[in-house]
Design a protein around this motif. Structure first.
Motif, short mmCIF file in Angstrom:
data_model
loop_
_atom_site.label_atom_id
_atom_site.label_comp_id
_atom_site.label_asym_id
_atom_site.label_seq_id
_atom_site.Cartn_x
_atom_site.Cartn_y
_atom_site.Cartn_z
N ASN A 1 0.59 -0.83 0.16
CA ASN A 1 0.11 0.45 0.12
C ASN A 1 0.57 1.39 -0.55
O ASN A 1 0.47 2.28 -0.10
N VAL B 1 9.34 3.67 -4.57
CA VAL B 1 8.60 3.37 -4.06
C VAL B 1 7.38 2.68 -4.34
O VAL B 1 6.99 1.55 -3.92
N ILE C 1 -10.32 9.41 -2.87
CA ILE C 1 -10.23 8.76 -1.33
C ILE C 1 -10.29 9.98 -0.14
O ILE C 1 -9.40 10.50 -0.57
P1 NAD Z 1 -0.77 8.82 2.45
O1 NAD Z 1 -0.10 9.96 2.55
O2 NAD Z 1 -1.63 8.69 4.02
O3 NAD Z 1 0.27 6.76 3.19
C1 NAD Z 1 0.65 6.42 2.36
C2 NAD Z 1 1.99 6.12 3.58
O4 NAD Z 1 2.88 5.41 3.58
C3 NAD Z 1 2.07 6.74 4.58
O5 NAD Z 1 2.91 6.58 6.17
C4 NAD Z 1 3.56 7.10 4.10
O6 NAD Z 1 4.78 6.89 5.58
C5 NAD Z 1 3.94 5.49 3.78
N1 NAD Z 1 5.39 5.29 3.13
C6 NAD Z 1 5.61 6.69 2.04
N2 NAD Z 1 6.43 6.21 1.97
C7 NAD Z 1 7.16 4.42 2.14
C8 NAD Z 1 8.30 3.65 2.60
N3 NAD Z 1 9.30 3.84 1.31
N4 NAD Z 1 8.09 2.46 3.19
C9 NAD Z 1 7.25 2.23 4.05
N5 NAD Z 1 6.52 2.57 3.99
C10 NAD Z 1 6.10 4.13 3.41
O7 NAD Z 1 -1.70 7.99 1.73
P2 NAD Z 1 -2.76 7.48 1.50
O8 NAD Z 1 -3.40 8.43 0.43
O9 NAD Z 1 -3.53 6.48 2.36
O10 NAD Z 1 -2.78 5.69 -0.19
C11 NAD Z 1 -2.16 4.67 0.23
C12 NAD Z 1 -1.86 4.31 -1.09
O11 NAD Z 1 -2.46 4.30 -2.11
C13 NAD Z 1 -0.54 4.49 -1.92
O12 NAD Z 1 0.03 3.63 -2.89
C14 NAD Z 1 -1.64 5.25 -3.07
O13 NAD Z 1 -0.58 6.09 -3.99
C15 NAD Z 1 -2.94 4.79 -2.74
N6 NAD Z 1 -3.71 6.04 -3.38
C16 NAD Z 1 -4.28 6.86 -3.07
C17 NAD Z 1 -5.60 7.35 -3.41
C18 NAD Z 1 -6.29 8.60 -2.45
O14 NAD Z 1 -7.03 9.23 -2.70
N7 NAD Z 1 -6.10 9.52 -1.84
C19 NAD Z 1 -5.49 7.29 -4.88
C20 NAD Z 1 -5.29 6.47 -5.63
C21 NAD Z 1 -3.87 5.48 -4.84
#
Ligand code: NAD
Length: 444
Positions: free
Chosen positions: A284, A307, A383
């Motif tokens: 994730n 990443v 989201i």
């Molecule tokens: P967020 O930024 O709130 O959380 C992401 C988490 O990943 C953070 O806690 C961060 O510290 C951790 N992280 C980053 N780099 C890391 C690494 N090298 N090793 C370990 N942990 C690491 O993001 P989110 O909105 O919760 O998104 C989660 C996933 O969903 C992501 O892959 C994002 O691309 C995807 N996504 C999110 C949305 C949205 O609308 N929020 C839409 C499409 C896709």
């Protein structure tokens, strides 16, 4: 960040005003709770043509809904269209749904069952592909928080004949409040026999799940839902997020693993943390470093690909090779609708997320054959998280409204989809990319 418009349209004056102005009318979505685990009403089972598979009624009963062939106000309608093999046969789809579509309760579900379009029979292929256009259009017009999906069940080459048994976990998910923000999707199942579920109330009992990026946002919700379903969760996040990670892990009775997933020894450290094997691996963690390509330095490009994609490929390969994911294991990665539709300023991010889709489609069949493991992905749309709260107001509002449900999703919506992929009896769900986007117009 709270969706004030959704709140406004939930009040009588707000509804009146926004209707007069012709503005979107989002219906509040009902998600799963312990008190209300099922949809509120019966399930209407209809057929179009002579079904090509058996066991549909039995599979539908596992949804927990009362299955009937007549209902005034169904909470769900399932149309078995597996027997539609000609253009004329599509008339049966219209004849079955046209009289009842208006009676569907708000927040209802329509699931059309089809088969895989044939490569040797272009009439069957045309009729079955037609169902996709039908479902996607009905999803756009149905309104009132209802959703519409197509599930393709393989009808040929199955020893003992084609049966809906393999579709049970998928039907349970789609015909429940857990799939509130999933609409307009096509899910194509394989012929694999489902693994048994010992405890339906806690189906992941006895499995260890590792979730990357679990300190907050979607990852924390995934960890929470997998723990709810009985998994022993290991929550991984960067050492810099240790405090937040430990708070999340403590709340869920999970184990915190502060680790940067891009570290060269990440797979080895994960394997060491799960000496009895890893049942569920959820990739994730993700980052954005947005810039238009002309302004994007190489380091912003590289960090996003590292990443979001490279570390996913590397850890997956190493864990599978080391035998750390035993048979029955589940790998779930995280794509994005940006990886499907593309997005200005996100060439790096969209490339990395499209790469995830390539990984899932290619590895899914081989991982099943060689290791007995499935590989799938969620592709979230808009989201409500810290990531999207930072988006400028007008772009944020557009992201929220430009989908069939006229609202953003919640992290739990993505988490419920991950939990469906992770179910022991989701063996036939493999190589799939499920958009959790309320049927976003982007990339549709
Ligand atoms: P967020 O930024 O709130 O959380 C992401 C988490 O990943 C953070 O806690 C961060 O510290 C951790 N992280 C980053 N780099 C890391 C690494 N090298 N090793 C370990 N942990 C690491 O993001 P989110 O909105 O919760 O998104 C989660 C996933 O969903 C992501 O892959 C994002 O691309 C995807 N996504 C999110 C949305 C949205 O609308 N929020 C839409 C499409 C896709």
């Amino acid at each position: 960040m709270a969706d004030r418009y959704l709140h406004l349209t939930g009040t009588a004056p707000g509804r009146f005003l926004t209707r007069r102005l012709g503005l979107p009318q989002p219906a509040p979505l009902r998600r799963w709770t312990l008190e209300t685990p099922h949809l509120d009403g019966p399930l209407l089972h209809l057929t179009a043509g002579a079904p090509a598979i058996t066991g549909v009624a039995e599979a539908l009963r596992t949804s927990g809904l009362t299955v009937t062939e007549r209902a005034d106000r169904p909470a769900a309608i399932v149309l078995d269209a597996t027997g539609v093999t000609t253009a004329a046969g599509l008339g049966d789809v219209h004849a079955a749904l046209h009289p009842v579509v208006r009676s569907l309760a708000p927040g209802g579900r329509i699931v059309v069952l089809g088969t895989v379009p044939s490569s040797d029979d272009h009439h069957q292929a045309a009729a079955q592909q037609a169902l996709e256009g039908f479902v996607r259009s009905l999803g756009k017009e149905i309104g009132r928080g209802s959703t519409v999906q197509l599930v393709r069940i393989p009808a040929a080459g199955i020893p003992g004949g084609a049966s809906a048994h393999a579709a049970e976990s998928t039907l349970r998910f789609l015909l429940s409040p857990r799939s509130a923000y999933v609409s307009g999707q096509v899910i194509e199942l394989t012929a694999a026999a489902p693994d048994p579920v010992a405890d339906p109330a806690a189906p992941l009992t006895g499995r260890t799940a590792l979730v990357t990026g679990a300190a907050r946002g979607i990852g924390a919700a995934v960890a929470s839902v997998l723990a709810r379903d009985g998994a022993q969760v290991i929550a991984l996040d960067v050492p810099g997020a240790r405090e937040e990670l430990e708070r999340t892990a403590d709340r869920l009775g999970a184990t915190a693993l502060p680790l940067d997933i891009t570290a060269p020894d990440a797979a080895g450290r994960i394997a060491a943390a799960v000496p009895d094997g890893l049942g569920i691996l959820v990739h994730n963690a993700g980052i954005t470093r947005d810039r238009r390509l002309a302004n994007m330095p190489a380091d912003r490009w590289a960090s996003v690909v590292e990443v979001n994609l490279d570390s996913v490929l590397r850890t997956t390969d190493e864990l599978l090779k080391a035998g750390a994911i035993p048979r029955g294991g589940r790998i779930v990665a995280t794509a994005s609708i940006a990886g499907i539709a593309g997005n200005t300023g996100q060439t790096n991010y969209a490339a990395s997320k499209a790469g995830i889709i390539g990984l899932v489609r290619s590895l899914g069949p081989r991982a099943a054959a060689d290791h007995g493991v499935t590989v799938n992905a969620v592709a979230p749309g808009f989201i409500e998280t810290k990531m999207t709260a930072a988006v400028p107001f007008f772009i944020r509002e557009a992201g929220r409204r430009m989908n069939s449900l006229s609202q953003g999703g919640l992290p739990v919506d993505v988490a419920e989809a991950v939990a469906w992929f992770a179910q022991p009896d989701s063996t036939a769900v493999n190589g799939q990319v499920l958009r959790v986007c309320g049927q976003s117009l982007l990339g549709a």
